[in-house]
Design a protein around this motif. Structure first.
Motif, PDB file in Angstrom:
ATOM      1  N   LEU A  40       0.832  -1.191   0.000  1.00  0.00           N
ATOM      2  CA  LEU A  40       0.000   0.000   0.000  1.00  0.00           C
ATOM      3  C   LEU A  40       0.872   1.248   0.000  1.00  0.00           C
ATOM      4  O   LEU A  40       1.924   1.273   0.627  1.00  0.00           O
ATOM      5  CB  LEU A  40      -0.869   0.040   1.259  1.00  0.00           C
ATOM      6  N   THR A  41       0.381   2.266  -0.663  1.00  0.00           N
ATOM      7  CA  THR A  41       1.058   3.554  -0.578  1.00  0.00           C
ATOM      8  C   THR A  41       0.636   4.232   0.729  1.00  0.00           C
ATOM      9  O   THR A  41      -0.297   3.790   1.412  1.00  0.00           O
ATOM     10  CB  THR A  41       0.668   4.468  -1.757  1.00  0.00           C
ATOM     11  N   TYR A  42       1.313   5.304   1.063  1.00  0.00           N
ATOM     12  CA  TYR A  42       0.976   6.053   2.283  1.00  0.00           C
ATOM     13  C   TYR A  42      -0.461   6.571   2.211  1.00  0.00           C
ATOM     14  O   TYR A  42      -1.220   6.471   3.165  1.00  0.00           O
ATOM     15  CB  TYR A  42       1.977   7.198   2.441  1.00  0.00           C
ATOM     16  N   ARG A  43      -0.850   7.073   1.071  1.00  0.00           N
ATOM     17  CA  ARG A  43      -2.211   7.599   0.896  1.00  0.00           C
ATOM     18  C   ARG A  43      -3.262   6.487   0.987  1.00  0.00           C
ATOM     19  O   ARG A  43      -4.313   6.659   1.592  1.00  0.00           O
ATOM     20  CB  ARG A  43      -2.314   8.333  -0.434  1.00  0.00           C
ATOM     21  N   GLU A  44      -2.967   5.327   0.382  1.00  0.00           N
ATOM     22  CA  GLU A  44      -3.896   4.197   0.457  1.00  0.00           C
ATOM     23  C   GLU A  44      -4.037   3.704   1.904  1.00  0.00           C
ATOM     24  O   GLU A  44      -5.127   3.310   2.325  1.00  0.00           O
ATOM     25  CB  GLU A  44      -3.412   3.053  -0.435  1.00  0.00           C
ATOM     26  N   SER A  45      -2.948   3.746   2.641  1.00  0.00           N
ATOM     27  CA  SER A  45      -2.992   3.354   4.052  1.00  0.00           C
ATOM     28  C   SER A  45      -3.899   4.282   4.845  1.00  0.00           C
ATOM     29  O   SER A  45      -4.675   3.835   5.692  1.00  0.00           O
ATOM     30  CB  SER A  45      -1.586   3.369   4.652  1.00  0.00           C
ATOM     31  N   HIS A  46      -3.793   5.586   4.587  1.00  0.00           N
ATOM     32  CA  HIS A  46      -4.682   6.549   5.245  1.00  0.00           C
ATOM     33  C   HIS A  46      -6.144   6.239   4.920  1.00  0.00           C
ATOM     34  O   HIS A  46      -7.000   6.231   5.805  1.00  0.00           O
ATOM     35  CB  HIS A  46      -4.367   7.980   4.792  1.00  0.00           C
ATOM     36  N   PHE A  47      -6.410   5.987   3.656  1.00  0.00           N
ATOM     37  CA  PHE A  47      -7.779   5.698   3.226  1.00  0.00           C
ATOM     38  C   PHE A  47      -8.319   4.449   3.917  1.00  0.00           C
ATOM     39  O   PHE A  47      -9.453   4.437   4.411  1.00  0.00           O
ATOM     40  CB  PHE A  47      -7.839   5.550   1.703  1.00  0.00           C
ATOM     41  N   ALA A  48      -7.498   3.389   3.976  1.00  0.00           N
ATOM     42  CA  ALA A  48      -7.927   2.148   4.626  1.00  0.00           C
ATOM     43  C   ALA A  48      -8.226   2.377   6.107  1.00  0.00           C
ATOM     44  O   ALA A  48      -9.227   1.878   6.639  1.00  0.00           O
ATOM     45  CB  ALA A  48      -6.854   1.075   4.466  1.00  0.00           C
ATOM     46  N   LEU A  49      -7.394   3.150   6.778  1.00  0.00           N
ATOM     47  CA  LEU A  49      -7.621   3.418   8.197  1.00  0.00           C
ATOM     48  C   LEU A  49      -8.847   4.306   8.412  1.00  0.00           C
ATOM     49  O   LEU A  49      -9.573   4.142   9.391  1.00  0.00           O
ATOM     50  CB  LEU A  49      -6.371   4.030   8.821  1.00  0.00           C
ATOM     51  N   GLU A  50      -9.095   5.230   7.496  1.00  0.00           N
ATOM     52  CA  GLU A  50     -10.313   6.042   7.586  1.00  0.00           C
ATOM     53  C   GLU A  50     -11.552   5.163   7.418  1.00  0.00           C
ATOM     54  O   GLU A  50     -12.552   5.346   8.115  1.00  0.00           O
ATOM     55  CB  GLU A  50     -10.304   7.146   6.525  1.00  0.00           C
ATOM     56  N   LEU A  51     -11.494   4.196   6.490  1.00  0.00           N
ATOM     57  CA  LEU A  51     -12.615   3.271   6.306  1.00  0.00           C
ATOM     58  C   LEU A  51     -12.844   2.434   7.563  1.00  0.00           C
ATOM     59  O   LEU A  51     -13.990   2.202   7.966  1.00  0.00           O
ATOM     60  CB  LEU A  51     -12.361   2.358   5.105  1.00  0.00           C
ATOM     61  N   LEU A  52     -11.768   1.973   8.175  1.00  0.00           N
ATOM     62  CA  LEU A  52     -11.897   1.206   9.415  1.00  0.00           C
ATOM     63  C   LEU A  52     -12.539   2.049  10.509  1.00  0.00           C
ATOM     64  O   LEU A  52     -13.401   1.578  11.252  1.00  0.00           O
ATOM     65  CB  LEU A  52     -10.539   0.699   9.880  1.00  0.00           C
ATOM     66  N   HIS A  53     -12.129   3.302  10.605  1.00  0.00           N
ATOM     67  CA  HIS A  53     -12.729   4.198  11.606  1.00  0.00           C
ATOM     68  C   HIS A  53     -14.226   4.367  11.352  1.00  0.00           C
ATOM     69  O   HIS A  53     -15.039   4.271  12.272  1.00  0.00           O
ATOM     70  CB  HIS A  53     -12.039   5.562  11.580  1.00  0.00           C
ATOM     71  N   ASN A  54     -14.589   4.590  10.112  1.00  0.00           N
ATOM     72  CA  ASN A  54     -15.994   4.825   9.766  1.00  0.00           C
ATOM     73  C   ASN A  54     -16.862   3.585   9.912  1.00  0.00           C
ATOM     74  O   ASN A  54     -18.077   3.694  10.074  1.00  0.00           O
ATOM     75  CB  ASN A  54     -16.100   5.377   8.340  1.00  0.00           C
ATOM     76  N   SER A  55     -16.266   2.407   9.880  1.00  0.00           N
ATOM     77  CA  SER A  55     -17.042   1.169   9.973  1.00  0.00           C
ATOM     78  C   SER A  55     -17.544   0.887  11.385  1.00  0.00           C
ATOM     79  O   SER A  55     -18.502   0.141  11.560  1.00  0.00           O
ATOM     80  CB  SER A  55     -16.195  -0.018   9.500  1.00  0.00           C
TER      81      SER A  55
END
Length: 54
Positions: free
Chosen positions: A1-16
């Motif tokens: 994962l890129t740094y930006r993709e990692s941020h996106f994945a963690l944001e999705l986890l937070h929102n879930s």
């Protein structure tokens, strides 16, 4: 994962609202040039707790 993709994945986890804990490994300051790794780690943890990248 890129740094930006990692941020996106963690944001999705937070929102879930499905994740109840997170394991964070240490950053070794002896090999962390210019504190880059530590700053990235703080940014990623922030995304997990609800901060947005923008």
């Amino acid at each position: 994962l890129t740094y930006r993709e990692s941020h996106f994945a963690l944001e999705l986890l937070h929102n879930s609202n499905l994740v109840t804990s997170m394991d964070i490994v240490e950053v070794n300051p002896l090999i962390d040039h210019n504190n880059d790794t530590a700053e990235q780690a703080v940014g990623l943890v922030g995304s997990f707790f609800g901060e947005t990248l923008l």
